[in-house]
Design a protein around this motif. Structure first.
Motif, PDB file in Angstrom:
ATOM      1  N   SER A   1       0.855  -1.181   0.000  1.00 12.98           N
ATOM      2  CA  SER A   1       0.000   0.000   0.000  1.00 12.98           C
ATOM      3  C   SER A   1       0.889   1.228   0.000  1.00 12.98           C
ATOM      4  O   SER A   1       1.808   1.338   0.806  1.00 12.98           O
ATOM      5  CB  SER A   1      -0.909   0.006   1.234  1.00 12.98           C
ATOM      6  OG  SER A   1      -1.453   1.297   1.446  1.00 12.98           O
TER       7      SER A   1
ATOM      8  N   VAL B   1       0.456   2.999   3.353  1.00  7.48           N
ATOM      9  CA  VAL B   1       1.230   2.382   4.426  1.00  7.48           C
ATOM     10  C   VAL B   1       2.714   2.695   4.257  1.00  7.48           C
ATOM     11  O   VAL B   1       3.429   2.965   5.229  1.00  7.48           O
ATOM     12  CB  VAL B   1       0.991   0.859   4.461  1.00  7.48           C
ATOM     13  CG1 VAL B   1       1.909   0.195   5.477  1.00  7.48           C
ATOM     14  CG2 VAL B   1      -0.475   0.568   4.804  1.00  7.48           C
TER      15      VAL B   1
ATOM     16  N   ARG C   1       3.427   6.096   5.614  1.00  5.14           N
ATOM     17  CA  ARG C   1       3.386   6.118   7.078  1.00  5.14           C
ATOM     18  C   ARG C   1       4.652   5.528   7.670  1.00  5.14           C
ATOM     19  O   ARG C   1       5.210   6.051   8.643  1.00  5.14           O
ATOM     20  CB  ARG C   1       2.158   5.350   7.570  1.00  5.14           C
ATOM     21  CG  ARG C   1       0.840   5.994   7.180  1.00  5.14           C
ATOM     22  CD  ARG C   1      -0.333   5.056   7.405  1.00  5.14           C
ATOM     23  NE  ARG C   1      -1.567   5.599   6.837  1.00  5.14           N
ATOM     24  CZ  ARG C   1      -2.708   4.936   6.778  1.00  5.14           C
ATOM     25  NH1 ARG C   1      -2.774   3.692   7.243  1.00  5.14           N
ATOM     26  NH2 ARG C   1      -3.781   5.488   6.261  1.00  5.14           N
ATOM     27  N   LYS C   2       5.141   4.446   7.073  1.00  2.73           N
ATOM     28  CA  LYS C   2       6.338   3.795   7.611  1.00  2.73           C
ATOM     29  C   LYS C   2       7.590   4.611   7.337  1.00  2.73           C
ATOM     30  O   LYS C   2       8.439   4.780   8.217  1.00  2.73           O
ATOM     31  CB  LYS C   2       6.467   2.391   7.026  1.00  2.73           C
ATOM     32  CG  LYS C   2       5.437   1.414   7.572  1.00  2.73           C
ATOM     33  CD  LYS C   2       5.682   0.001   7.066  1.00  2.73           C
ATOM     34  CE  LYS C   2       4.711  -0.977   7.710  1.00  2.73           C
ATOM     35  NZ  LYS C   2       4.937  -2.369   7.267  1.00  2.73           N
TER      36      LYS C   2
ATOM     37  N   ASN D   1      -0.286   2.797  13.690  1.00  2.82           N
ATOM     38  CA  ASN D   1      -0.163   2.868  12.243  1.00  2.82           C
ATOM     39  C   ASN D   1       0.924   1.985  11.643  1.00  2.82           C
ATOM     40  O   ASN D   1       1.009   1.887  10.429  1.00  2.82           O
ATOM     41  CB  ASN D   1       0.157   4.329  11.859  1.00  2.82           C
ATOM     42  CG  ASN D   1      -0.814   4.901  10.862  1.00  2.82           C
ATOM     43  OD1 ASN D   1      -1.703   4.221  10.363  1.00  2.82           O
ATOM     44  ND2 ASN D   1      -0.648   6.166  10.560  1.00  2.82           N
ATOM     45  N   THR D   2       1.773   1.371  12.463  1.00  3.36           N
ATOM     46  CA  THR D   2       2.963   0.714  11.913  1.00  3.36           C
ATOM     47  C   THR D   2       3.088  -0.751  12.295  1.00  3.36           C
ATOM     48  O   THR D   2       3.916  -1.469  11.721  1.00  3.36           O
ATOM     49  CB  THR D   2       4.240   1.434  12.379  1.00  3.36           C
ATOM     50  OG1 THR D   2       4.363   1.337  13.808  1.00  3.36           O
ATOM     51  CG2 THR D   2       4.217   2.907  11.989  1.00  3.36           C
TER      52      THR D   2
ATOM     53  N   TYR E   1      -0.597  -4.330   9.892  1.00  5.69           N
ATOM     54  CA  TYR E   1       0.049  -3.440   8.931  1.00  5.69           C
ATOM     55  C   TYR E   1       1.554  -3.623   8.870  1.00  5.69           C
ATOM     56  O   TYR E   1       2.223  -3.045   8.012  1.00  5.69           O
ATOM     57  CB  TYR E   1      -0.294  -1.982   9.247  1.00  5.69           C
ATOM     58  CG  TYR E   1      -1.476  -1.472   8.461  1.00  5.69           C
ATOM     59  CD1 TYR E   1      -1.480  -0.215   7.889  1.00  5.69           C
ATOM     60  CD2 TYR E   1      -2.607  -2.266   8.286  1.00  5.69           C
ATOM     61  CE1 TYR E   1      -2.573   0.256   7.173  1.00  5.69           C
ATOM     62  CE2 TYR E   1      -3.697  -1.814   7.578  1.00  5.69           C
ATOM     63  CZ  TYR E   1      -3.678  -0.547   7.023  1.00  5.69           C
ATOM     64  OH  TYR E   1      -4.765  -0.100   6.310  1.00  5.69           O
TER      65      TYR E   1
ATOM     66  N   ASN F   1      -3.871  -1.486  15.194  1.00  6.09           N
ATOM     67  CA  ASN F   1      -4.213  -1.087  13.839  1.00  6.09           C
ATOM     68  C   ASN F   1      -5.532  -1.641  13.326  1.00  6.09           C
ATOM     69  O   ASN F   1      -6.399  -0.895  12.856  1.00  6.09           O
ATOM     70  CB  ASN F   1      -3.074  -1.501  12.904  1.00  6.09           C
ATOM     71  CG  ASN F   1      -3.318  -1.053  11.488  1.00  6.09           C
ATOM     72  OD1 ASN F   1      -4.025  -1.704  10.747  1.00  6.09           O
ATOM     73  ND2 ASN F   1      -2.741   0.074  11.129  1.00  6.09           N
TER      74      ASN F   1
END
Length: 418
Positions: free
Chosen positions: A110, A113, A116-117, A152-153, A157, A301
Motif C-alpha cells: 500500500s 502504508v 506512514r512507515k 499505524n505501523t 500493517y 491497527n
C-alpha cells in the motif's frame, strides 16, 4: 535540499519543530500537497481552495508545494513513490494528501502504508462528529463525537506473512508445530500464515498521544480497545502497556476506571482524564448503544480500522470522515475514503472528507480559528442544502453541486462567517 521534478515555492517559510517535537508554524508556511489518484484529482484542488481561504480569512497564507505519488508520480517519475516526495514531506513537516491507489505488482502493499512507515507516522487519528444536515442511519447522530487513535505501523500493517504453497510458509508451519508445540492449531493442506507484532514501544507512544490529546482538548476519557481476552500476549499486552503509561507518566491528570470506582464511587476528579478499556467486539456494540459515553479511543491497527469506519457510518459515511497521520513533529492529513477511480475527473464526488482532513492539519498547526471556520463553513453549506450528489439524493429540496461548485460555496460561507 534540491528537488528533481518539483518546485519549491519562492515565498513562504518552513514549519520547524522544537526540542520537544512541537511544531513551530509561521504565518506563511510551505505545505506540500498530493492531490491523489482517482477522485483525488477533484477533491484535492477543492480542499486546497477551502484551506487557502481559511488561511486568508485569518490573516495568513499557505504556500502550496505540489508533490506526487501514485499515478501522477508514475507519469512524472516512472515510479509510485519518488524520493522527491518523501524528502519534501520530511523537510516541510506538515502536509496533506488525497487517496492513493496501489497498482497490483507495483512493489508496495500500500502506498499509504509505505508513506506512514517511511515517515514514522505512527498514529492515525480520525475524529468522527456529525454535521447538521447530513443524513444518518441512526436516530441521534449528534451523540457521535469520538476521536480514534489507531496505531499505524504494527499489528497486521507490519505485513509479515507467508503465502500458501511456498517453501517459506512450510518452514514457518513446521517451526510453529514442532518447535513451539502448537501441533493441533493449523489444519493440514494449504495455509497462509501471518505474524502480528505489537510492541511496548509502539503501544506506549500511541497511548501517550491519545492521552495528551484528551488533556489538551478537555476530553473526559481514553478507552483502550483490544481483544486481549483471546490474544493475551499481543492485544492483552497493548492493554497492559496502555495502563502503565496512564499510571506511571501522568500523575493526578489521569485516573483509571478501576481506581475511579474503588476510591471515588465513580466521580472523576475535576480536569482529570479517565482511562478505561473495552473488548473490541463489545466496543462495536457500545458505539451504537452508548455513543455519548466515549471520547477518545486508542487501539491497535486492525481494531482501529474497523471501529473508525463503524463510527463514520453513524455520521453519514466515509465521504464525510476525515483523518490524519501523526508522528513526532510531523503531520500528513488524509481522508479515510479510497480513490474511487470510476468517478475520477467527473467533478462529482463529495470533497468534505478531504476538506475536514485539512481542518485536522490546521488544528495541529495551532490555527484553531482557521480550523473552526472550515468546520462551520462546511456545516453551513450542508444546512443550506447545497451539496454534492451523494447527499442531494437523500435530502429533500437540495441543490446538487459539482465538486468544484461545492468548494466555492464553502469558501463563500467561510468568508461570511469570518
Amino acid at each position: 535540499m534540491g528537488y528533481d521534478k518539483v518546485e519549491v515555492p519562492a515565498e513562504g517559510e518552513k514549519v520547524a519543530v522544537d526540542e520537544d517535537d512541537e511544531l513551530i508554524v509561521p504565518d506563511d508556511p510551505v505545505i506540500p500537497i498530493i492531490h491523489g489518484d482517482g477522485i483525488g484529482t477533484d477533491v484535492g484542488p477543492a480542499a486546497q481552495k477551502v484551506l487557502q481561504a481559511a488561511a486568508d480569512a485569518t490573516g495568513r497564507e499557505i504556500n502550496w508545494m505540489r508533490v506526487y505519488a501514485g499515478e501522477s508520480a508514475r507519469e512524472k517519475y516512472d515510479e509510485n513513490l519518488p524520493e522527491d516526495t518523501i524528502e519534501a514531506l520530511k523537510e516541510f513537516k506538515v502536509s496533506i494528501k488525497g487517496p492513493l491507489t496501489t497498482p497490483v505488482g507495483a512493489g508496495f502493499r500500500s502506498l499509504n502504508v509505505a508513506l506512514r512507515k517511511k515517515l514514522d507516522l505512527y498514529t492515525n487519528i480520525r475524529p468522527t462528529y456529525h454535521l447538521d444536515g447530513v443524513p444518518s442511519p441512526v436516530k441521534q447522530p449528534e451523540q457521535m463525537d469520538m476521536v480514534t487513535f489507531r496505531e499505524n505501523t504494527e499489528d497486521v500493517y507490519a505485513g509479515i506473512e507467508w503465502e500458501a504453497g511456498t517453501d517459506e510458509v512450510q518452514e514457518v508451519k513446521e517451526f510453529v508445530e514442532e518447535q513451539m508445540g502448537y501441533d493441533d492449531v493449523i489444519h493440514d493442506g494449504e495455509v497462509g500464515i501471518g505474524v502480528k507484532p505489537i510492541t511496548e514501544f509502539g503501544t506506549k507512544r500511541l497511548v501517550r498521544q491519545a492521552i495528551d490529546y484528551a488533556l489538551e482538548k478537555d476530553r473526559d476519557s481514553v478507552t483502550l480497545v483490544h481483544k486481549g481476552n483471546i490474544m493475551k500476549f499481543t492485544e492483552g499486552a497493548f492493554r497492559d502497556w496502555g495502563y502503565e503509561v496512564a499510571r506511571e507518566e501522568y500523575g493526578e491528570e489521569v485516573i483509571t476506571e478501576d481506581t475511579l470506582w474503588e476510591e471515588r464511587d465513580g466521580e472523576p476528579p475535576e480536569d482529570a482524564v479517565v482511562v478505561n478499556d473495552r473488548i473490541a467486539d463489545n466496543m462495536l456494540q457500545q458505539i451504537l448503544t452508548r455513543t455519548d459515553q466515549y471520547d477518545v479511543l486508542a487501539m491497535p491497527n486492525l481494531n482501529g480500522d474497523y471501529l473508525s469506519d463503524a463510527c463514520g457510518a453513524q455520521i453519514g459515511g466515509l465521504g464525510i470522515a476525515p483523518g490524519a497521520n501523526i508522528g513526532d513533529g510531523r503531520v500528513l492529513a488524509e481522508p479515510v475514503h479510497g480513490s474511487a477511480p470510476k468517478y475520477a475527473g467527473q467533478d462529482k464526488v463529495n470533497p468534505t472528507a478531504m476538506i475536514l482532513s485539512g481542518r485536522i492539519m490546521l488544528e495541529f498547526m495551532g490555527w484553531d480559528d482557521a480550523a473552526d471556520l472550515v468546520r462551520d463553513a462546511v456545516e453551513q453549506t450542508i444546512v443550506d442544502r447545497k451539496v454534492t450528489y451523494d447527499i442531494e439524493r437523500q435530502v429533500e429540496d437540495a441543490e446538487k453541486l459539482a465538486t468544484s461548485e461545492y468548494a466555492e460555496a464553502v469558501v463563500d460561507n467561510l468568508y461570511d462567517l469570518a
